[in-house]
Design a protein around this motif. Structure first.
Motif, short mmCIF file in Angstrom:
data_model
loop_
_atom_site.label_atom_id
_atom_site.label_comp_id
_atom_site.label_asym_id
_atom_site.label_seq_id
_atom_site.Cartn_x
_atom_site.Cartn_y
_atom_site.Cartn_z
N CYS A 135 24.42 17.69 69.49
CA CYS A 135 25.33 16.62 69.08
C CYS A 135 26.22 17.11 67.93
O CYS A 135 25.73 17.46 66.85
N CYS A 201 21.52 11.55 71.35
CA CYS A 201 22.03 12.63 70.50
C CYS A 201 20.85 13.50 70.08
O CYS A 201 19.78 12.97 69.73
N CYS A 262 30.28 10.25 69.51
CA CYS A 262 30.14 11.60 70.05
C CYS A 262 29.97 11.54 71.57
O CYS A 262 29.61 10.49 72.11
N CYS A 264 27.65 12.66 73.45
CA CYS A 264 26.27 12.51 73.94
C CYS A 264 25.97 11.09 74.44
O CYS A 264 25.21 10.90 75.38
ZN LIG Z 1 25.79 12.69 69.63
#
Ligand SMILES: [Zn+2]
Length: 287
Positions: A135, A201, A262, A264
């Motif tokens: 991540c 993550c 992010c 993820c």
């Molecule tokens: Zn992440």
């Protein structure tokens, strides 16, 4: 009570949890892949965090090839965890690394053999991009926390994950160096890949435990830790790193925002859009 953060701790993790007063033990989570390791819920200041000791709680009951990675990641997902920091004590392939140095690797080479490495057996899903493999948001926060405590944090390290439990031969270490690997350990694969499959993550934080075979000249010493690969002075440096590692992780986790931006968090989006998977992640798993 649930916590959205988890720490998968190495063999020293239970000692830290014990110092926290033990933390609450949650009911074992039964998963389609078997029982998870013991999960504890720790309250550290205003931060709630789940903690799993990867190798067991009384020392080193389960070696790396036999950790039930799928059960552990499944259980954390079931408990609502969105971010995992994974704690690992690899050896150094790069002689420029210092024993006890704390860092966040940037990539992984998977040299494990025969470990179940996907939740999606028997399904045509799971072609998931692995760059960045960890991540990027958690990695940045961990690096900043390391810089604050350690003064600096190396970047660009590559972790090669071997099968174990045996240590590597000197020739294997030379081979891994040609791959660009600078660290060698036994635990991040398939853990990192499984977390990505369930949109969690995941980022490791590593402290350098020893020099890998052949990196420095060490005579064989029967009956000693790693048969003489680690000096007492080096062991003291690694132990000192273990002491501050949990604080660094908690420093980083205290800075994370509620909402994840992010990649993820939506790693399975392609399959969702195609209608291959629904909203309930449990239904993604064929077992
Ligand atoms: Zn992440």
């Amino acid at each position: 009570m649930v916590a959205r953060h988890a720490i998968i701790a190495g063999s020293q993790g239970y000692r830290w949890v014990h110092r926290l007063g033990g933390a609450a033990v949650l009911e074992p989570i039964r998963t389609p892949f078997g029982l998870s390791a013991t999960i504890r819920l720790a309250l550290v200041g205003d931060l709630e965090v789940m903690v799993i000791s990867r190798h067991g709680e009384s020392g080193y009951e389960v070696s790396a090839p036999f950790v039930n990675y799928r059960a552990n990641i499944w259980a954390l997902k079931e408990l609502g965890v969105e971010r995992i920091v994974s704690w690992s004590g690899p050896g150094a392939i790069d002689p420029g690394l210092a024993i006890g140095e704390i860092l966040v690797p940037v990539d992984i080479v998977d040299e494990t053999r025969g470990r179940p490495s996907t939740f999606f057996e028997g399904r045509g899903i799971g072609f998931i991009r692995q760059n960045p493999v960890f991540c990027p948001d958690l990695a940045e926060r961990l690096r900043r926390a390391i810089e604050t405590r350690q003064g600096q944090c190396r970047t660009g390290d590559v972790y090669v994950c071997t099968q174990g439990p045996r240590l590597e031969t000197a020739a294997e270490i030379r081979k891994f160096a040609t791959f660009g690997a600078t660290l060698v350990g036994m635990t991040l694969a398939p853990e990192a890949f499984l977390a990505r499959e369930l949109e969690i993550c995941y980022c490791p934080i590593c402290y350098v435990t020893n020099y890998a075979e052949g990196v420095v000249d060490r005579p064989y010493q029967s009956g000693e830790l790693f048969e003489g690969m680690l000096t007492q002075e080096e062991k003291s440096k690694a132990d000192a790193a273990i002491e501050i590692l949990p604080e660094i992780i908690l420093d980083a986790l205290r800075t994370v925002p509620d909402q994840r931006t992010c990649p993820c968090a939506r790693s399975m989006e392609r399959y969702r859009r195609r209608g291959d998977i629904g909203d309930d992640w449990r239904s993604w798993i064929s077992k």
